[in-house]
Motif scaffolding. Structure first.
Motif, PDB file in Angstrom:
ATOM      1  N   LEU A  76       0.741  -1.228  -0.225  1.00 41.71           N
ATOM      2  CA  LEU A  76      -0.058   0.052  -0.013  1.00 41.71           C
ATOM      3  C   LEU A  76       1.008   1.181  -0.011  1.00 41.71           C
ATOM      4  O   LEU A  76       1.828   1.512   1.034  1.00 41.71           O
ATOM      5  N   ILE A  77       0.625   2.117  -0.949  1.00 42.31           N
ATOM      6  CA  ILE A  77       1.714   3.244  -1.111  1.00 42.31           C
ATOM      7  C   ILE A  77       0.890   4.394  -1.041  1.00 42.31           C
ATOM      8  O   ILE A  77      -0.263   4.704  -1.061  1.00 42.31           O
ATOM      9  N   TYR A  78       1.587   5.103  -0.472  1.00 44.47           N
ATOM     10  CA  TYR A  78       1.123   6.727   0.334  1.00 44.47           C
ATOM     11  C   TYR A  78       2.287   7.633   0.666  1.00 44.47           C
ATOM     12  O   TYR A  78       3.567   7.158   0.483  1.00 44.47           O
ATOM     13  N   LEU A  79       1.803   8.979   0.618  1.00 39.09           N
ATOM     14  CA  LEU A  79       2.821   9.917   0.810  1.00 39.09           C
ATOM     15  C   LEU A  79       2.832  10.339   2.194  1.00 39.09           C
ATOM     16  O   LEU A  79       1.602  10.694   2.737  1.00 39.09           O
ATOM     17  N   ASP A  80       3.824  10.653   2.789  1.00 37.09           N
ATOM     18  CA  ASP A  80       3.976  11.212   3.973  1.00 37.09           C
ATOM     19  C   ASP A  80       4.525  12.697   3.608  1.00 37.09           C
ATOM     20  O   ASP A  80       5.649  13.028   3.459  1.00 37.09           O
ATOM     21  N   ALA A  82       7.190  14.820   5.907  1.00 34.60           N
ATOM     22  CA  ALA A  82       8.377  14.276   5.964  1.00 34.60           C
ATOM     23  C   ALA A  82       8.952  14.468   4.522  1.00 34.60           C
ATOM     24  O   ALA A  82      10.175  14.282   4.509  1.00 34.60           O
ATOM     25  N   GLY A  83       8.150  14.728   3.413  1.00 35.26           N
ATOM     26  CA  GLY A  83       8.814  14.767   1.957  1.00 35.26           C
ATOM     27  C   GLY A  83       9.005  13.157   1.670  1.00 35.26           C
ATOM     28  O   GLY A  83       9.955  12.924   1.066  1.00 35.26           O
ATOM     29  N   LEU A  84       8.334  12.199   2.055  1.00 30.67           N
ATOM     30  CA  LEU A  84       8.479  10.749   1.740  1.00 30.67           C
ATOM     31  C   LEU A  84       7.478  10.197   0.946  1.00 30.67           C
ATOM     32  O   LEU A  84       6.320  10.436   1.022  1.00 30.67           O
ATOM     33  N   ILE A  85       7.889   9.090   0.063  1.00 29.62           N
ATOM     34  CA  ILE A  85       6.831   8.076  -0.469  1.00 29.62           C
ATOM     35  C   ILE A  85       7.057   6.902   0.459  1.00 29.62           C
ATOM     36  O   ILE A  85       8.215   6.580   0.709  1.00 29.62           O
ATOM     37  N   LEU A 141       4.102  14.016  -5.085  1.00 28.20           N
ATOM     38  CA  LEU A 141       4.712  14.677  -3.914  1.00 28.20           C
ATOM     39  C   LEU A 141       5.053  15.837  -4.445  1.00 28.20           C
ATOM     40  O   LEU A 141       5.114  17.111  -3.585  1.00 28.20           O
ATOM     41  N   ILE A 142       5.835  15.985  -5.587  1.00 25.92           N
ATOM     42  CA  ILE A 142       6.369  17.573  -5.974  1.00 25.92           C
ATOM     43  C   ILE A 142       5.520  18.306  -6.360  1.00 25.92           C
ATOM     44  O   ILE A 142       5.777  19.463  -6.068  1.00 25.92           O
ATOM     45  N   GLU A 194      -2.900  15.197  -5.388  1.00 24.56           N
ATOM     46  CA  GLU A 194      -3.406  14.092  -4.666  1.00 24.56           C
ATOM     47  C   GLU A 194      -2.786  12.712  -5.276  1.00 24.56           C
ATOM     48  O   GLU A 194      -2.643  12.729  -6.452  1.00 24.56           O
ATOM     49  N   TYR A 195      -2.409  11.809  -4.422  1.00 22.60           N
ATOM     50  CA  TYR A 195      -1.889  10.489  -4.844  1.00 22.60           C
ATOM     51  C   TYR A 195      -2.696   9.507  -4.632  1.00 22.60           C
ATOM     52  O   TYR A 195      -3.277   9.237  -3.371  1.00 22.60           O
TER      53      TYR A 195
END
Length: 127
Positions: free
Chosen positions: A29-33, A36-39, A118-119, A123-124
């Motif tokens: 399961l992929i998500y953005l933080d 923290a600027g993280l994938i 993220l950049i 929304e992802y």
């Protein structure tokens, strides 16, 4: 024949609905933080039955595609870019938690989509 954004989106939507053989090593399961600027990619194990259905290894029940089940991940991988995240999973893990090449290709595509979101601040949503 020139491509349009609409025709490429139609093609991508069509390809997203094809049959996919599940990876017996599990799923992510992929998500953005964003803070923290993280994938981020949470890895979960599963069992694939003889019909190709993913089962919860603890209960033996089929895993739904969306919602409905709370599971504990085996590991969380993070990276600032898609490449960094791929290196963490594919090069540093022994054994690698991915056993199917099509799953690896899918993850690479999703990590790039997540990096772009993220950049851009968009929304992802994982495909």
């Amino acid at each position: 024949m020139p491509f349009t954004l609409e025709s490429l989106k139609t093609l991508d939507d069509k390809l997203s609905n094809r049959f996919i053989k599940l990876d017996p090593q599990g799923y992510f399961l992929i998500y953005l933080d964003r803070e923290a600027g993280l994938i981020c990619a949470k890895h979960f194990t599963n069992v694939i039955d003889d019909r190709g259905v993913a089962l919860d290894p603890e209960t033996g029940k089929p895993l739904p595609c969306q919602g409905g089940v709370t599971r504990t991940h085996t590991q969380i991988f993070t990276g600032r870019t898609a490449k960094e995240l791929c290196i963490e999973i594919f090069e540093k893990m022994d054994p690698c938690p991915i056993s199917c090449l099509d799953h690896a290709a899918y993850l690479g595509r999703e990590f790039v989509r997540a990096e772009m979101a993220l950049i851009s601040g968009d929304e992802y949503v994982q495909d």
